[in-house]
Each structure stands twice: as C-alpha cells, then as structure tokens.
Design an enzyme around this catalytic site. Structure first.
Site, PDB file in Angstrom:
ATOM      1  N   GLY A   1       0.843  -1.182   0.000  1.00  0.00           N
ATOM      2  CA  GLY A   1       0.000   0.000   0.000  1.00  0.00           C
ATOM      3  C   GLY A   1       0.881   1.235   0.000  1.00  0.00           C
ATOM      4  O   GLY A   1       2.055   1.161   0.405  1.00  0.00           O
TER       5      GLY A   1
ATOM      6  N   GLN B   1       3.136  10.072   1.227  1.00  0.00           N
ATOM      7  CA  GLN B   1       4.435   9.380   1.262  1.00  0.00           C
ATOM      8  C   GLN B   1       5.319   9.746   0.084  1.00  0.00           C
ATOM      9  O   GLN B   1       6.522   9.477   0.110  1.00  0.00           O
ATOM     10  CB  GLN B   1       4.230   7.859   1.312  1.00  0.00           C
ATOM     11  CG  GLN B   1       3.553   7.399   2.592  1.00  0.00           C
ATOM     12  CD  GLN B   1       3.391   5.905   2.617  1.00  0.00           C
ATOM     13  OE1 GLN B   1       2.388   5.387   2.165  1.00  0.00           O
ATOM     14  NE2 GLN B   1       4.384   5.194   3.132  1.00  0.00           N
TER      15      GLN B   1
ATOM     16  N   CYS C   1       5.976   0.118   7.575  1.00  0.00           N
ATOM     17  CA  CYS C   1       5.597   1.184   6.647  1.00  0.00           C
ATOM     18  C   CYS C   1       6.828   1.581   5.847  1.00  0.00           C
ATOM     19  O   CYS C   1       7.918   1.693   6.423  1.00  0.00           O
ATOM     20  CB  CYS C   1       5.062   2.376   7.436  1.00  0.00           C
ATOM     21  SG  CYS C   1       4.582   3.768   6.410  1.00  0.00           S
ATOM     22  N   LEU C   2       6.651   1.810   4.549  1.00  0.00           N
ATOM     23  CA  LEU C   2       7.795   2.187   3.710  1.00  0.00           C
ATOM     24  C   LEU C   2       8.408   3.514   4.172  1.00  0.00           C
ATOM     25  O   LEU C   2       9.582   3.757   3.929  1.00  0.00           O
ATOM     26  CB  LEU C   2       7.367   2.293   2.242  1.00  0.00           C
ATOM     27  CG  LEU C   2       6.961   0.973   1.562  1.00  0.00           C
ATOM     28  CD1 LEU C   2       6.473   1.246   0.156  1.00  0.00           C
ATOM     29  CD2 LEU C   2       8.119  -0.019   1.559  1.00  0.00           C
TER      30      LEU C   2
ATOM     31  N   HIS D   1      -4.537   1.450   7.519  1.00  0.00           N
ATOM     32  CA  HIS D   1      -3.182   2.026   7.573  1.00  0.00           C
ATOM     33  C   HIS D   1      -3.049   3.173   6.561  1.00  0.00           C
ATOM     34  O   HIS D   1      -2.548   4.259   6.897  1.00  0.00           O
ATOM     35  CB  HIS D   1      -2.176   0.902   7.277  1.00  0.00           C
ATOM     36  CG  HIS D   1      -0.742   1.315   7.241  1.00  0.00           C
ATOM     37  ND1 HIS D   1       0.208   0.831   8.122  1.00  0.00           N
ATOM     38  CD2 HIS D   1      -0.061   2.164   6.423  1.00  0.00           C
ATOM     39  CE1 HIS D   1       1.387   1.368   7.848  1.00  0.00           C
ATOM     40  NE2 HIS D   1       1.245   2.185   6.815  1.00  0.00           N
ATOM     41  N   GLU D   2      -3.528   2.947   5.328  1.00  0.00           N
ATOM     42  CA  GLU D   2      -3.401   3.981   4.292  1.00  0.00           C
ATOM     43  C   GLU D   2      -4.336   5.157   4.571  1.00  0.00           C
ATOM     44  O   GLU D   2      -3.979   6.309   4.327  1.00  0.00           O
ATOM     45  CB  GLU D   2      -3.671   3.389   2.903  1.00  0.00           C
ATOM     46  CG  GLU D   2      -2.753   2.238   2.509  1.00  0.00           C
ATOM     47  CD  GLU D   2      -1.269   2.521   2.723  1.00  0.00           C
ATOM     48  OE1 GLU D   2      -0.846   3.686   2.585  1.00  0.00           O
ATOM     49  OE2 GLU D   2      -0.533   1.570   3.045  1.00  0.00           O
TER      50      GLU D   2
ATOM     51  N   HIS E   1      -2.665   7.496   6.832  1.00  0.00           N
ATOM     52  CA  HIS E   1      -1.683   8.370   6.171  1.00  0.00           C
ATOM     53  C   HIS E   1      -2.331   9.654   5.667  1.00  0.00           C
ATOM     54  O   HIS E   1      -1.728  10.729   5.725  1.00  0.00           O
ATOM     55  CB  HIS E   1      -1.046   7.649   4.974  1.00  0.00           C
ATOM     56  CG  HIS E   1       0.142   6.803   5.320  1.00  0.00           C
ATOM     57  ND1 HIS E   1       1.287   7.323   5.890  1.00  0.00           N
ATOM     58  CD2 HIS E   1       0.388   5.483   5.147  1.00  0.00           C
ATOM     59  CE1 HIS E   1       2.173   6.344   6.060  1.00  0.00           C
ATOM     60  NE2 HIS E   1       1.655   5.209   5.625  1.00  0.00           N
TER      61      HIS E   1
HETATM   62 NI    NI Z   1       2.565   3.329   5.595  1.00  0.00          NI
END
Ligand code: NI
Length: 165
Positions: free
Chosen positions: A46, A51, A91-92, A133-134, A137
């Site tokens: 995701g 991000q 998370c990236l 989670h997204e 963000h």
């Molecule tokens: Ni994330």
C-alpha cells in the site's frame, strides 16, 4: 519518467491532513500511476500520496502484490468498523520499525475511483488492515502513533537518529 522518492519519517509531509480531490482530471491519474509504480518498486502492499510528498487524498492498496491487482481509492471515508485485529505492521516511510497495531477486523470504506464514481469496499483480513493504515496516512497519522507509548517512543528516537545520519 523516474520513480518518485519516498518521504521518510519524521518528514513533515507525513503529518499533513491531505486535501480531497475535487477535479478528477489527468493529474489524479498521474498521481495514482506514480503511487502504483513507487509501491511496486519498494515491494509494498500500500502507499498513500503524502508518502511521495503530495497532500492529496489518494492511496493505493495491493495486499497480493500482484501487478494489475492494485486498488486506487480517492477521498476515502471509513465507516462500519467491526471486530478487532492485531497485526504486525511496518511502513515504507518508517524504515526498520515493526509493531503490533490494534485495528478493526473488518471495515467498510467509501470513496471515489479515478473517474470520480462512488466506490464502496467491504474488507476484512489483510486488506482491511491495509485500508486502515493507508487511510491514516491521509489524516497525517502513522502506524507508530498507535503503538504502546514505550514502543512509539523507541521508534521515534530511532527515526530521529536515522534522519541525522
Ligand atoms: Ni505506511
């Protein structure tokens, strides 16, 4: 066209509440394509617009990591949250940190697709976790915010150190 670079915590772009999309034009499609390519380049499941430094309410999700399986969601709202799940997340934008996060086990997410048409997703399992989670963000929230205070404190200290290195 290159792959956009990722914003890493504690980058301020990750703490902004993203703005809703009102014009479903080429720019949103380009943003979705950038998100999909960046997610695949980093083998993520995701990725949300903040991000890659864009304060726009768009995210992509793809728990299967299969090309063509990407879900693009614009202007999402989380509605029916049911049950409890506790899954180890990463998370990236938060490298080398993992933690068990409490979430709803099932959610109903309402939003728009890239054409501006209403989109409703009833999700459970990993997809439900990724959607939550997204969605976070887009509200300027990271999964570490949902960890017990000591884990959060340790993660933030590690991120600050990494940012100075
Ligand atoms: Ni994330």
């Amino acid at each position: 066209m290159g792959i956009p670079s990722l914003c890493m915590a504690p980058h301020p772009a990750l703490r902004v509440v993203a703005r809703p999309v009102d014009a479903f034009a080429d720019e949103v499609r380009r943003l979705a394509r950038d998100l999909i390519e960046t997610m695949h380049a980093h083998e993520g499941i995701g990725l949300a617009a903040p991000q890659i430094g864009r304060d726009t309410q768009v995210f992509v999700a793809n728990p299967s990591q299969r090309r063509g399986g990407e879900l693009v969601v614009v202007n999402p709202v989380l509605r029916g949250a049911r049950g409890r799940a506790s899954v180890v997340e990463g998370c990236l934008s938060v490298p080398n940190v993992w933690g068990r996060v409490r979430r709803a086990a099932a959610v109903r997410l309402e939003g728009r697709d890239l054409a501006g048409k209403p989109l409703v997703i009833e999700a459970e399992g990993l997809l439900a976790v990724v959607l939550q989670h997204e969605f976070d963000h887009l509200q300027g929230r990271l999964f570490i915010d949902r960890l017990p205070w000591f884990q959060r404190w340790r993660a933030e200290a590690r991120l600050r150190l990494a940012a100075c290195a």
